[in-house]
Design a protein around this motif. Structure first.
Motif: not given
Length: 590
Positions: A540-547, A549-567
């Protein structure tokens, strides 16, 4: 040389003509110079003692603090009632009027006008002397160290006196930005004086900056648009009656601040407001008392401004003598009503609506042309050609931010109890220390969704704006926490200081900035491994992360934000990050 017309107006101003002032031990440098000069602070010290010596049964000269540069902060306590102590004034139910000059020490009209009004009132032996029905606390100069930074052109956009003091204190604080946060030693001393005397009305005497026009003074009072409804009616009566008295003496007063909606553009009209509590008029209505801002017009000469300020002081004294007893009862009833605000929506800030009304404003002919100096569009006035400016005023003031008050009050954890408790004491706010810890307490916590720090320092602080909301949480509360009840007369002031989104709260002034700084972190290479483990363990978390990435371009291009999603989903994440370290409770702690 003083123009004869101005001198003639001054000579008819008071009960005791100024021409006798040269032989009067209670006269001022201003009088003796034909209102071309103002005295240094040593004159205030001498006059304070001289008034007490001349009128020992009516005047007390008291020191209520010391400035950072070591100068005595003096107030004259004046009454013909015999009540020259706060205890006696309160015992007799006498209204107290506090008149303050020189908070901006270059704007010094209030000092010289106040001594004139005071001397006249003391020389008046009639049975209906206004001092028989009130106690006057007169602070000739609030910003004393700034007053002694004396020089010509300290106020380059002001006509007279020849020399004057400086806007800010020796520590470079602007005291009229300090009422709520109370950083300056001078403000802390003033609040102690206010807590002692509990004045019904606090009159703050200024000189405005700005454009050239015929109007010579503005009178603003709160509560009129804000706070207790019954007290607003009395505040409007105080304001309107003082404006009426000034008009009878030939002034052209207005009830709004004389500053254009667009700087330097008269055609933009005016917008009224309710000042936040960093200002005197935004502060005292939160205590259920009247705050009045008197602003004479800087382009009127010093004799004219002193005359108008004198007239304003006399008018206020007359209003307090006539109505102060009834207004004091309304204020005390407002105290009781404020203590019942728990659970109610309480406005914390106001703004003018889009509604306008026409104003025929008395200005001068002017031109607006590009400047070859600055390159900007500049306004030039012709004071020989009066002109009516038909402009608009927005003075329909409505709540901007309202917050539901907690049913019981606020809790300040022990880590912040000492300094917050000291700040509450400065304002005379009631609280108590909780001796025992509370486990699994059902409370409200504010978590910020977004934080924004001002890029520049203001009054030595980096201000913070928070977006977020209060939510129910179960939390541990250690021994030594403070409980600040909402059931007290200063409930509105409590909320102004402790609601994190209030414009002059402790949080807004950056006093809790540490809570919104990330102090612990996960290295990127570690976060990568954590992320992969979480993705593998939780589809479920994997699906949420994938969604995302698709819905939020700013999030998708921000490495720190992507890692913070899991942190944020890891047990090492600091759950106190972005947690405002003051809590709310609907239950009074045992």
């Amino acid at each position: 040389m003083l123009r004869s017309a101005v001198l003639s107006a001054l000579l008819t101003l008071t009960v005791t003509p100024f021409v006798n002032a040269a032989n009067d031990s209670l006269s001022t440098v201003a009088e003796r110079s034909g209102f071309q000069k103002t005295g240094r602070y040593e004159e205030v010290i001498a006059l304070c003692a001289a008034f007490q010596k001349t009128y020992p049964k009516q005047v007390r000269c008291t020191e209520f603090g010391r400035t950072p540069e070591g100068r005595p902060m003096l107030a004259l306590i004046v009454s013909r009632s015999g009540a020259l102590s706060a205890a006696e004034a309160h015992k007799r139910g006498l209204p107290v009027l506090l008149v303050q000059g020189g908070i901006h020490a270059g704007e010094i009209d209030g000092k010289d006008a106040g001594f004139l009004a005071l001397r006249e009132a003391l020389q008046d032996t009639s049975a209906d002397n206004p001092l028989s029905k009130q106690v006057l606390v007169f602070v000739p100069v609030f910003n004393i160290d700034g007053h002694e930074r004396f020089g010509r052109w300290n106020r380059p956009n002001q006509r007279g006196p020849e020399e004057m003091g400086w806007r800010t204190t020796g520590q470079n604080f602007n005291l009229n930005r300090d009422y709520a946060k109370a950083d300056a030693p001078e403000m802390q001393a003033m609040l102690k004086l206010v807590n002692q005397w509990d004045p019904l009305a606090y009159i703050d005497l200024h000189v405005t900056d700005g454009a050239k026009f015929e109007h010579d003074v503005s009178i603003q009072v709160e509560p009129v648009h804000a706070s207790d409804l019954a007290l607003r009616k009395d505040g409007q009566a105080l304001r309107d009656n003082v404006i009426g008295d000034l008009a009878k003496h030939g002034s052209l007063p207005q009830a709004f601040y004389l500053s254009f909606n667009v700087d330097d553009d008269p055609s933009s009209g005016f917008v009224d407001d309710v000042s936040p509590p960093r200002f005197s008029t935004g502060y005292f209505h939160l205590r259920n008392r009247f705050g009045m801002l008197v602003e004479t017009h800087s382009w009127k000469d010093y004799p004219t401004r002193v005359r108008i300020t004198h007239n304003a002081i006399v008018a206020v004294m007359a209003q307090i003598a006539a109505h102060g007893s009834d207004w004091l009862k309304t204020a005390q009833q407002a105290d009781l009503r404020a203590a019942q605000l728990g659970g109610e929506a309480v406005p914390l800030s106001y703004k003018a609506s889009a509604q306008t009304r026409p104003v025929a404003f008395r200005g001068y002919e002017y031109t607006r042309t590009p400047s070859d100096i600055s390159g900007a569009l500049m306004t030039h006035y012709d004071e020989s050609k009066p002109q009516i400016w038909n402009v608009t005023l927005r003075d329909d003031l409505q709540p901007d931010l309202s917050v539901k008050a907690p049913l019981a009050g606020y809790l300040v954890p022990a880590a912040h109890a000492a300094w917050v408790g000291q700040k509450l004491q400065q304002h005379g706010i009631a609280f108590r220390v909780l001796p025992a810890a509370q486990a699994n307490a059902q409370l409200e916590a504010f978590r910020a969704d977004k934080t924004s720090l001002d890029p520049k320092s203001l009054e030595s602080h980096q201000r913070l704006t928070l977006q977020g909301a209060w939510h129910a949480e179960t939390r541990e509360l250690g021994a030594g926490a403070l409980f600040v009840p909402i059931a007290q007369a200063k409930a509105r002031l409590v909320m102004a200081l402790l609601e994190p989104q209030a414009p002059d709260s402790l949080a807004a002034w950056g006093r809790f900035n540490n809570a919104f700084e990330k102090k612990e972190y996960m290295e990127a290479y570690v976060a990568e491994d954590v992320a992969r483990a979480q993705l593998a363990a939780d589809p479920a978390l994997a699906a949420e992360f994938k969604k995302k990435l698709a819905d939020d371009p700013e999030f998708a291009k921000d490495p720190a934000a992507r890692l913070e999603f899991f942190a944020r989903r890891h047990s090492s994440w600091d759950e106190r990050f972005n947690l405002y370290p003051v809590l709310r409770t609907d239950v009074v702690p045992g």
